[in-house]
Design a protein around this motif. Structure first.
Motif, mmCIF file in Angstrom:
data_model
loop_
_atom_site.group_PDB
_atom_site.id
_atom_site.type_symbol
_atom_site.label_atom_id
_atom_site.label_comp_id
_atom_site.label_asym_id
_atom_site.label_seq_id
_atom_site.Cartn_x
_atom_site.Cartn_y
_atom_site.Cartn_z
ATOM 1 N N LEU A 186 -6.637 13.939 1.930
ATOM 2 C CA LEU A 186 -7.701 12.355 1.861
ATOM 3 C C LEU A 186 -8.560 13.196 0.201
ATOM 4 O O LEU A 186 -9.425 13.174 0.091
ATOM 5 N N LYS A 194 -12.963 17.617 4.711
ATOM 6 C CA LYS A 194 -13.755 18.267 5.396
ATOM 7 C C LYS A 194 -11.978 17.816 6.613
ATOM 8 O O LYS A 194 -11.714 18.705 7.875
ATOM 9 N N ILE A 195 -11.645 16.390 6.933
ATOM 10 C CA ILE A 195 -11.713 15.790 7.617
ATOM 11 C C ILE A 195 -9.978 16.265 7.827
ATOM 12 O O ILE A 195 -9.786 16.350 8.804
ATOM 13 N N SER A 196 -9.358 15.958 6.318
ATOM 14 C CA SER A 196 -8.438 16.183 6.626
ATOM 15 C C SER A 196 -8.019 16.385 4.715
ATOM 16 O O SER A 196 -8.742 15.889 3.569
ATOM 17 N N ALA A 235 -8.577 3.471 -2.247
ATOM 18 C CA ALA A 235 -9.155 3.769 -0.260
ATOM 19 C C ALA A 235 -10.248 4.714 -0.214
ATOM 20 O O ALA A 235 -10.922 3.907 -0.108
ATOM 21 N N LEU A 236 -10.535 5.887 -0.759
ATOM 22 C CA LEU A 236 -11.407 6.801 -1.037
ATOM 23 C C LEU A 236 -12.906 6.514 -1.601
ATOM 24 O O LEU A 236 -13.525 6.853 -1.367
ATOM 25 N N GLY A 280 -14.534 3.220 -0.552
ATOM 26 C CA GLY A 280 -15.187 3.830 1.302
ATOM 27 C C GLY A 280 -16.482 4.389 1.090
ATOM 28 O O GLY A 280 -17.071 4.863 1.419
ATOM 29 N N TYR A 312 0.920 -1.446 -0.358
ATOM 30 C CA TYR A 312 -0.115 0.159 0.061
ATOM 31 C C TYR A 312 0.970 1.644 -0.526
ATOM 32 O O TYR A 312 2.253 1.975 0.692
ATOM 33 N N LYS A 313 0.815 2.693 -0.959
ATOM 34 C CA LYS A 313 1.294 3.524 -0.727
ATOM 35 C C LYS A 313 0.572 4.345 0.088
ATOM 36 O O LYS A 313 -0.442 4.614 -0.387
ATOM 37 N N GLY A 355 -6.922 -1.785 2.096
ATOM 38 C CA GLY A 355 -7.473 -1.379 3.161
ATOM 39 C C GLY A 355 -8.723 -0.275 2.469
ATOM 40 O O GLY A 355 -8.194 0.106 0.904
ATOM 41 N N ILE A 356 -9.311 -0.230 2.884
ATOM 42 C CA ILE A 356 -10.140 0.961 2.373
ATOM 43 C C ILE A 356 -10.820 2.325 3.925
ATOM 44 O O ILE A 356 -10.592 2.024 4.438
ATOM 45 N N ILE A 357 -11.277 3.364 3.905
ATOM 46 C CA ILE A 357 -11.437 4.077 3.599
ATOM 47 C C ILE A 357 -13.179 4.596 4.281
ATOM 48 O O ILE A 357 -12.713 5.315 2.940
ATOM 49 N N THR A 358 -13.281 4.792 4.951
ATOM 50 C CA THR A 358 -14.395 5.461 4.975
ATOM 51 C C THR A 358 -15.080 6.872 5.776
ATOM 52 O O THR A 358 -14.419 6.833 6.477
ATOM 53 N N GLN A 398 -16.799 15.593 -0.593
ATOM 54 C CA GLN A 398 -16.590 17.263 0.705
ATOM 55 C C GLN A 398 -15.504 16.415 2.473
ATOM 56 O O GLN A 398 -15.772 17.280 2.609
ATOM 57 N N ALA A 399 -16.968 15.799 2.697
ATOM 58 C CA ALA A 399 -16.972 15.234 4.115
ATOM 59 C C ALA A 399 -15.776 14.572 4.039
ATOM 60 O O ALA A 399 -14.556 15.360 5.216
ATOM 61 N N PHE A 400 -14.595 13.759 3.123
ATOM 62 C CA PHE A 400 -14.084 13.624 3.778
ATOM 63 C C PHE A 400 -12.505 14.976 3.177
ATOM 64 O O PHE A 400 -11.846 15.379 4.301
ATOM 65 N N LEU A 423 -19.705 -2.118 4.676
ATOM 66 C CA LEU A 423 -18.069 -2.110 4.215
ATOM 67 C C LEU A 423 -17.267 -3.246 4.842
ATOM 68 O O LEU A 423 -16.547 -4.137 4.296
ATOM 69 N N ASN A 472 -3.690 1.642 -2.398
ATOM 70 C CA ASN A 472 -3.501 3.200 -1.966
ATOM 71 C C ASN A 472 -5.188 4.179 -1.763
ATOM 72 O O ASN A 472 -5.737 3.706 -1.799
ATOM 73 N N THR A 473 -4.148 5.872 -0.837
ATOM 74 C CA THR A 473 -5.701 6.764 -0.215
ATOM 75 C C THR A 473 -6.700 6.565 -1.348
ATOM 76 O O THR A 473 -7.967 6.357 -1.026
ATOM 77 N N PHE A 514 -19.727 12.608 -0.043
ATOM 78 C CA PHE A 514 -18.426 11.430 1.062
ATOM 79 C C PHE A 514 -17.155 12.902 0.482
ATOM 80 O O PHE A 514 -16.659 12.593 1.038
#
Lengths: 202, 202
Positions: B124, B119-121, B142-143, B146, A65-66, A104-107, B115-117, A154, B138-139, B113
């Motif tokens: 993302l 706002k967290i960082s 993953a997003l 998610g 994973y990068k 992995g995933i990010i929600t 927009q909300a990501f 998820l 990768n990110t 989704f």
């Protein structure tokens, strides 16, 4: 020894097995090891505690994973086989197989869902509750299912039959719906393991 | 005849089978029928078109759901059996059985989704893409998994083996991942049906 896990929202502190969550960091007189996903908050820590050691520079972790976040690395590090869920501002769902990270995933976190619904329309209000198996028959149930239910969906999809380990601010609550084990100090366990490996080398 | 579906973000206009989406409403010289989920935007419509008829006052629809949005009612009205997905600012997923609405859920729209990501960082960030069956490495992947993946997971869980009908701004895109049929004018079909029923009564 003090361990500090700097998240997007809070400083998570481990001290002699006790965990606390702070909005503002303080000065510690003991040796500090930390990880961080927030550079602003990291500066606040280092201003008051300039000798704090960033474990990111020492951790060993096997993944393709990068750009995997250091908090996810630490949460996964102590799990050989299973799915690792860290439920904070965001929810990360990572798969470990024989000590190797497979992806992995990010929600969104539960609070982020709530905030985002509120931004769409002020009528989209709800409280989190256990998910009923029946289809929702009002707005509050429909939104609970569409947020908590989305996270659960998820996790279960990724997990299949694997064991699930949950941590983070909403980990305990999620463990009521997802069939998994809540481990409050999962990130800190990974940090402790990293410190141990570091000491064995020196 | 003009049909207007007032959403949380846009005015959706049907005129002789053609559909357009407007940020600002205009004056029409034809007969107008409308539905609305946004009272501010409804006022804008009525200011320029005071004779516009609100179909909410005439629609017949069988459900035990309390407070079902009029847009969801219209999208479901023309489907006898199946799952109706309206993917706009929010995504609604409703189940119809033998012409009766059995319940439904509300999750975030794809833009919400994102927009909300954000706002967290600010790290993302991602672009929407077809979901790969492999676990993200990768990110951005993953997003995507998610957010788009969360919506798809909920739709498939609710649908089981039922036929899926998708509409709304992201309906076409979702139909690339979800096995379903994209029907651009689903809400308007329900409005036309309501007008027909109204005419048969008078």
């Amino acid at each position: 020894m003090v361990l500090v896990d700097i998240g997007n929202t809070n400083f998570h502190i481990w001290q002699n097995g006790k965990i606390e969550h702070l909005k503002k960091i303080k000065r510690f007189d003991e040796k500090i090891y930390y990880i961080s996903v927030n550079s602003e908050k990291e500066k606040e820590l280092l201003k008051l505690n300039p000798e704090a050691v960033n474990l990111k520079d020492y951790v060993k972790f096997d993944t393709d994973y990068k750009g995997l976040g250091i908090d996810r690395i630490m949460a996964c590090k102590s799990i050989k086989d299973g799915v690792v869920v860290d439920a904070g501002s965001a929810v990360t769902i990572d798969v470990m197989e024989k000590g190797v990270h497979k992806g992995g995933i990010i929600t969104l976190g539960l609070y982020a869902f709530k905030q985002a619904f509120g931004k769409i329309s002020e009528v989209l209000k709800y409280e989190y509750a256990k998910i009923d198996k029946k289809l929702p028959l009002n707005t509050s149930e429909a939104l609970n299912y569409g947020s908590l239910g989305a996270v659960v969906c998820l996790i279960e999809k990724v997990a299949e039959s694997k064991e699930i380990f949950l941590t983070g601010g909403d980990g305990k609550f999620l463990a009521e719906t997802v069939k998994g084990r809540y481990v409050e100090d999962l990130v800190f366990q990974g940090m402790l393991l990293t410190i141990e490996e570091l000491r064995m080398e020196n």
